[in-house]
Scaffold this motif. Structure first.
Motif, mmCIF file in Angstrom:
data_model
loop_
_atom_site.group_PDB
_atom_site.id
_atom_site.type_symbol
_atom_site.label_atom_id
_atom_site.label_comp_id
_atom_site.label_asym_id
_atom_site.label_seq_id
_atom_site.Cartn_x
_atom_site.Cartn_y
_atom_site.Cartn_z
ATOM 1 N N TYR A 181 -9.687 0.347 7.090
ATOM 2 C CA TYR A 181 -8.418 -0.158 6.562
ATOM 3 C C TYR A 181 -8.455 -0.109 5.026
ATOM 4 C CZ TYR A 181 -4.209 -2.961 6.034
ATOM 5 O OH TYR A 181 -2.946 -3.396 5.687
ATOM 6 N N VAL A 190 15.764 -5.042 -4.707
ATOM 7 C CA VAL A 190 16.843 -4.066 -4.580
ATOM 8 C C VAL A 190 17.846 -4.642 -3.585
ATOM 9 C CG1 VAL A 190 17.434 -1.758 -3.726
ATOM 10 C CG2 VAL A 190 15.423 -2.077 -5.194
ATOM 11 N N GLU A 197 9.829 -4.300 -6.866
ATOM 12 C CA GLU A 197 9.089 -5.180 -5.953
ATOM 13 C C GLU A 197 9.616 -6.610 -6.098
ATOM 14 O OE1 GLU A 197 6.650 -5.286 -3.401
ATOM 15 O OE2 GLU A 197 7.179 -7.395 -3.594
ATOM 16 N N ALA A 198 9.951 -7.204 -4.951
ATOM 17 C CA ALA A 198 10.492 -8.569 -4.972
ATOM 18 C C ALA A 198 9.442 -9.599 -5.402
ATOM 19 C CB ALA A 198 11.037 -8.917 -3.583
ATOM 20 N N TRP A 209 1.858 -11.699 0.404
ATOM 21 C CA TRP A 209 2.696 -12.751 0.995
ATOM 22 C C TRP A 209 1.964 -13.582 2.042
ATOM 23 C CZ3 TRP A 209 6.996 -13.596 -1.572
ATOM 24 C CH2 TRP A 209 7.673 -12.539 -2.198
ATOM 25 N N THR A 245 2.103 -7.064 2.125
ATOM 26 C CA THR A 245 1.621 -7.940 3.203
ATOM 27 C C THR A 245 0.548 -8.908 2.705
ATOM 28 O OG1 THR A 245 2.047 -6.332 4.942
ATOM 29 C CG2 THR A 245 0.240 -7.875 5.342
ATOM 30 N N CYS A 268 -7.666 -8.585 8.116
ATOM 31 C CA CYS A 268 -7.241 -7.414 8.886
ATOM 32 C C CYS A 268 -7.887 -7.398 10.269
ATOM 33 C CB CYS A 268 -7.557 -6.121 8.129
ATOM 34 S SG CYS A 268 -9.258 -5.949 7.612
ATOM 35 N N ASP A 269 -7.282 -6.663 11.189
ATOM 36 C CA ASP A 269 -7.875 -6.499 12.517
ATOM 37 C C ASP A 269 -8.285 -5.038 12.760
ATOM 38 O OD1 ASP A 269 -5.384 -5.387 12.911
ATOM 39 O OD2 ASP A 269 -4.769 -6.755 14.510
ATOM 40 N N MET A 320 -2.421 1.308 9.683
ATOM 41 C CA MET A 320 -1.229 1.649 8.906
ATOM 42 C C MET A 320 -1.530 2.374 7.611
ATOM 43 S SD MET A 320 1.673 -1.064 9.705
ATOM 44 C CE MET A 320 2.650 -0.201 8.523
ATOM 45 N N PHE A 352 0.828 -1.210 0.000
ATOM 46 C CA PHE A 352 0.000 0.000 0.000
ATOM 47 C C PHE A 352 0.867 1.267 0.000
ATOM 48 C CE2 PHE A 352 -3.498 -2.797 1.770
ATOM 49 C CZ PHE A 352 -4.260 -2.723 0.610
ATOM 50 N N ALA A 353 2.030 1.219 0.658
ATOM 51 C CA ALA A 353 2.883 2.408 0.718
ATOM 52 C C ALA A 353 3.496 2.708 -0.651
ATOM 53 C CB ALA A 353 3.979 2.212 1.763
HETATM 54 P P1 FAD Z 1 4.228 -4.180 2.827
HETATM 55 O O1 FAD Z 1 2.816 -4.466 2.535
HETATM 56 O O2 FAD Z 1 4.942 -5.082 3.755
HETATM 57 O O3 FAD Z 1 4.986 -4.135 1.429
HETATM 58 C C1 FAD Z 1 6.369 -4.046 1.351
HETATM 59 C C2 FAD Z 1 6.809 -4.646 0.030
HETATM 60 O O4 FAD Z 1 8.194 -4.356 -0.147
HETATM 61 C C3 FAD Z 1 6.694 -6.159 -0.011
HETATM 62 O O5 FAD Z 1 5.871 -6.542 -1.078
HETATM 63 C C4 FAD Z 1 8.124 -6.661 -0.211
HETATM 64 O O6 FAD Z 1 8.191 -7.756 -1.078
HETATM 65 C C5 FAD Z 1 8.787 -5.438 -0.808
HETATM 66 N N1 FAD Z 1 10.224 -5.386 -0.534
HETATM 67 C C6 FAD Z 1 10.847 -5.379 0.675
HETATM 68 N N2 FAD Z 1 12.186 -5.306 0.516
HETATM 69 C C7 FAD Z 1 12.409 -5.237 -0.827
HETATM 70 C C8 FAD Z 1 13.574 -5.120 -1.636
HETATM 71 N N3 FAD Z 1 14.788 -5.077 -1.091
HETATM 72 N N4 FAD Z 1 13.423 -5.074 -2.973
HETATM 73 C C9 FAD Z 1 12.199 -5.115 -3.555
HETATM 74 N N5 FAD Z 1 11.049 -5.240 -2.840
HETATM 75 C C10 FAD Z 1 11.163 -5.289 -1.500
HETATM 76 N N6 FAD Z 1 -1.962 -3.206 9.615
HETATM 77 C C11 FAD Z 1 -3.104 -2.565 9.935
HETATM 78 O O7 FAD Z 1 -3.097 -1.340 10.070
HETATM 79 N N7 FAD Z 1 -4.257 -3.256 10.097
HETATM 80 C C12 FAD Z 1 -4.325 -4.595 9.949
HETATM 81 O O8 FAD Z 1 -5.388 -5.157 10.118
HETATM 82 C C13 FAD Z 1 -3.134 -5.296 9.631
HETATM 83 N N8 FAD Z 1 -3.132 -6.631 9.490
HETATM 84 C C14 FAD Z 1 -1.965 -7.272 9.184
HETATM 85 C C15 FAD Z 1 -1.980 -8.656 8.999
HETATM 86 C C16 FAD Z 1 -0.816 -9.335 8.730
HETATM 87 C C17 FAD Z 1 -0.853 -10.813 8.506
HETATM 88 C C18 FAD Z 1 0.406 -8.640 8.682
HETATM 89 C C19 FAD Z 1 1.691 -9.370 8.444
HETATM 90 C C20 FAD Z 1 0.437 -7.264 8.823
HETATM 91 C C21 FAD Z 1 -0.755 -6.572 9.052
HETATM 92 N N9 FAD Z 1 -0.788 -5.191 9.170
HETATM 93 C C22 FAD Z 1 -1.955 -4.540 9.468
HETATM 94 C C23 FAD Z 1 0.413 -4.413 8.878
HETATM 95 C C24 FAD Z 1 0.608 -4.284 7.332
HETATM 96 O O9 FAD Z 1 1.911 -4.689 7.104
HETATM 97 C C25 FAD Z 1 0.299 -2.865 6.863
HETATM 98 O O10 FAD Z 1 -1.046 -2.538 7.167
HETATM 99 C C26 FAD Z 1 0.483 -2.579 5.370
HETATM 100 O O11 FAD Z 1 -0.072 -3.569 4.551
HETATM 101 C C27 FAD Z 1 1.938 -2.322 5.063
HETATM 102 O O12 FAD Z 1 2.066 -1.837 3.757
HETATM 103 P P2 FAD Z 1 3.503 -1.424 3.209
HETATM 104 O O13 FAD Z 1 3.317 -1.096 1.785
HETATM 105 O O14 FAD Z 1 4.108 -0.418 4.099
HETATM 106 O O15 FAD Z 1 4.404 -2.717 3.394
#
Ligand code: FAD
Ligand code: NAP
Length: 536
Positions: free
Chosen positions: A62, A109, A36-37, A47, A44, A55-56, A437, A16-17
């Protein structure tokens, strides 16, 4: 080695970020690319495909708020959306904003090296690509690097192995199989009830029991959806006023446990237990500050476990000690009741750690347990893991590993001194995992984009956190954390789940309103605490 591509910005990660960052970069006219790997978007939710993943934070909250049509058009079906539904949402967003054409999938990366001479970053990927970029946006996720404990004999096990955070894309069928699961955190607590229904026999290896509150998940009532959508903006804005950026519709009680007699306390906890979810911790205003107040809430949950679980010895083993909410509170559907099933066994490994894996299973307490499949629900190298797995070399050859050897240090959770033009999203020092998040992600991305536009308008080349500002933020974060009960247990918030990781409370605990206000003030004061350099 291919030719070096030249970009304004690279974004690492397409969760999402990363997706929202790319959208904003394009809108602002920056030439950006995502690496993206994985082979698709969602992070999240791409994977973590284990049974029961959802989600919680409630679905209506969310989700992205940045686009009015998106939030009007998308229809969530349940109070807590399932992983497949959240992943479809991520894919829908990628299609709707045509994001994929600027995402390199299956590309990790591996290194980022800052080059003083041209004030740019040199990016290397596992596809041997080289990119020269002005800005690096690290959307690598705070729960995306799995924690796979190095159990002795791991390679000897002849059956199937799974990690909840790297679940296969194909359906996994445990029917007729004996299964062992290691861990009892949120991922295990969500998956155990469904795996128990599917498998012939399930053995749960528990090192530390966790507090879990029932989700009381249900289909969303169309009238409720309609009501929220009739003024979604206001609903979002009310949620941003909340400590965690969610739950505005559920009152956060501010009164003290000590102002209530036993009956009133019980009624309040019952009300929150029946409502379900993370709001249980807001039953009273002092649960996260006073250990005695907290213990009353903790004991209420322990009593519930004793009521639900038929075998008193099993119930006691499932009863967590200590502070409720110190580790991330879990939210479940039928977790404790699953231990009443005949095909489920609980093994307490607190004092008898797993000794070794064998060809047929694993050994603890001198006993071998045999399995067709073993599931590692052992969590993540949280908050710093994904960043540390990239070889990041900043100013004067300083690596991020060296810089963070004693624990992570950032300014506002967004920037790191000696690492110019590199921004972290929901990393250490950010409210991150203590919030909804998506709310935090949107704020971080908006702040970063405003900053990049400011720099372009002012003809500035680099931005970097000043060491004193970083020091101040780290100290403030530690002080705030120490005013709560959160550093009082061995949680992943502290890095305690990964052997050898420095023990530092990583997320910012001051809450969303204070954090957002601070970031706005910093920007309004021409980015106080940051140093800029102008074009040479
Ligand atoms: P991520 O979704 O973790 O994405 C990061 C991406 O970066 C991944 O796809 C990864 O493959 C990629 N990446 C990392 N390193 C590299 C690299 N070196 N090179 C290329 N790609 C790379 N949060 C909430 O607020 N509410 C919830 O209900 C909630 N439920 C969750 C349930 C689970 C099972 C988990 C594990 C987490 C949950 N979270 C929840 C936290 C969740 O991680 C965040 O809400 C949100 O999805 C994070 O988004 P993001 O884009 O920051 O990171
Ligand atoms: P976790 O909370 O870190 O749980 C990992 C479990 O594995 C713990 O029970 C841990 O025991 C155990 N463990 C780790 N190493 C072990 C070892 N060497 N031997 C035996 N046991 C070991 O990880 P998670 O369950 O994946 O959850 C991580 C976070 O992701 C959550 O806290 C939450 O923020 C998010 N999440 C959210 C949801 C949701 O409901 N939306 C679902 C899943 C995950 P100890 O406690 O003793 O270390």
């Amino acid at each position: 080695m291919a030719d070096t591509q030249v970009l304004d910005a690279i974004i690492v990660g397409a969760g999402f970020a990363g997706m929202y960052t790319l959208h904003r970069m394009r809108e602002a006219g920056f030439n950006a690319r995502v690496f993206e790997a994985g082979d698709n978007v969602g992070g999240t939710w791409y994977w973590n495909r284990y049974p029961g993943a959802r989600c919680d934070v409630e679905s209506m909250e969310y989700s992205y708020s940045f686009d009015a049509d998106l939030q009007q058009n998308w229809e969530w079906s349940e109070r807590y959306a399932t992983q497949p539904e959240i992943l479809s949402y991520a894919n829908h967003v990628a299609d709707r904003f045509d994001l994929r054409r600027d995402i390199s999938f299956n590309t990790r990366v591996t290194a980022l090296k800052y080059q003083e001479a041209n004030k740019r970053w040199l990016v290397t990927t596992d596809k041997n690509e080289r990119v020269s970029t002005r800005f690096c946006i690290m959307a690598t996720g705070c729960l995306s690097s799995i924690n796979q404990p190095a159990f002795e004999g791991l390679e000897n096990f002849g059956g199937e192995t799974y990690h909840t955070g790297r679940w296969p894309h194909e359906e996994v069928n445990f029917s007729g199989k004996t299964v062992g699961i290691i861990g009892t955190g949120s991922s295990a607590i969500q998956s155990i009830p469904l795996i128990a229904e599917n498998a012939k026999h399930l053995t749960v290896f528990q090192r530390t029991p966790n507090f879990s509150i029932p989700a009381h998940n249900q289909d969303l009532d169309p009238a409720f959806i309609e009501e929220i959508k009739s003024d979604y903006e206001n609903f979002r804005s009310e949620n941003r006023q909340m400590f965690g950026g969610f739950g505005a519709r559920r009152a956060a009680y501010e009164d003290s446990v000590w102002d209530a007699d036993n009956d009133k306390r019980h009624a309040r906890f019952e009300e929150r237990w029946s409502l379900g979810g993370l709001g249980f911790l807001r039953s009273f205003g002092d649960l996260s500050q006073s250990i005695e107040a907290n213990d009353i809430a903790a004991e209420f949950v322990r009593e519930k476990i004793r009521e639900i679980v038929d075998d008193p010895a099993v119930a006691e083993t499932l009863c967590p000690e200590g502070v409720i909410g110190c580790k991330r509170l879990c939210v479940d559907t039928n977790y404790y009741a699953t231990f009443n099933r005949e095909n489920v066994q609980l093994i307490d490994i607190k004092n008898e750690p797993i000794e070794t894996l064998t060809e047929a299973g694993l050994v603890t307490g001198g006993v071998e347990y045999q399995f067709d499949a073993i599931i590692f629900a052992t969590g993540f190298d949280a908050m710093t893991g994904s960043l540390q797995r990239i070889n990041i070399e900043g100013r004067s050859g300083l690596t991020l590993k060296e810089k963070w050897a004693a624990g992570p240090r950032t300014y506002l959770g967004l920037s790191i001194s000696d690492f110019p033009n590199l921004f972290t999203i929901s990393g250490p020092g950010s409210p991150s995992v203590l919030s909804n998040m998506i709310v935090t992600i949107e704020q971080h991305v908006n702040w970063i984009m405003d900053c990049l536009v400011f720099m372009r308008d002012e003809a500035l080349t680099t931005i970097e956190a000043e060491p004193q500002a970083e020091e101040g933020w780290v100290n403030q974060g530690n002080e705030l954390a120490n005013m709560t009960l959160m550093p009082k247990c061995n949680s992943w918030y502290l890095g305690a789940n990964v052997p050898g990781k420095p023990r530092i409370f990583m997320p910012y605990v001051g809450g969303i309103p204070l954090y957002f206000e601070t970031c706005e003030r910093v920007a309004a004061n021409r980015y106080e605490g940051f140093a800029f350099s102008a074009k040479a």
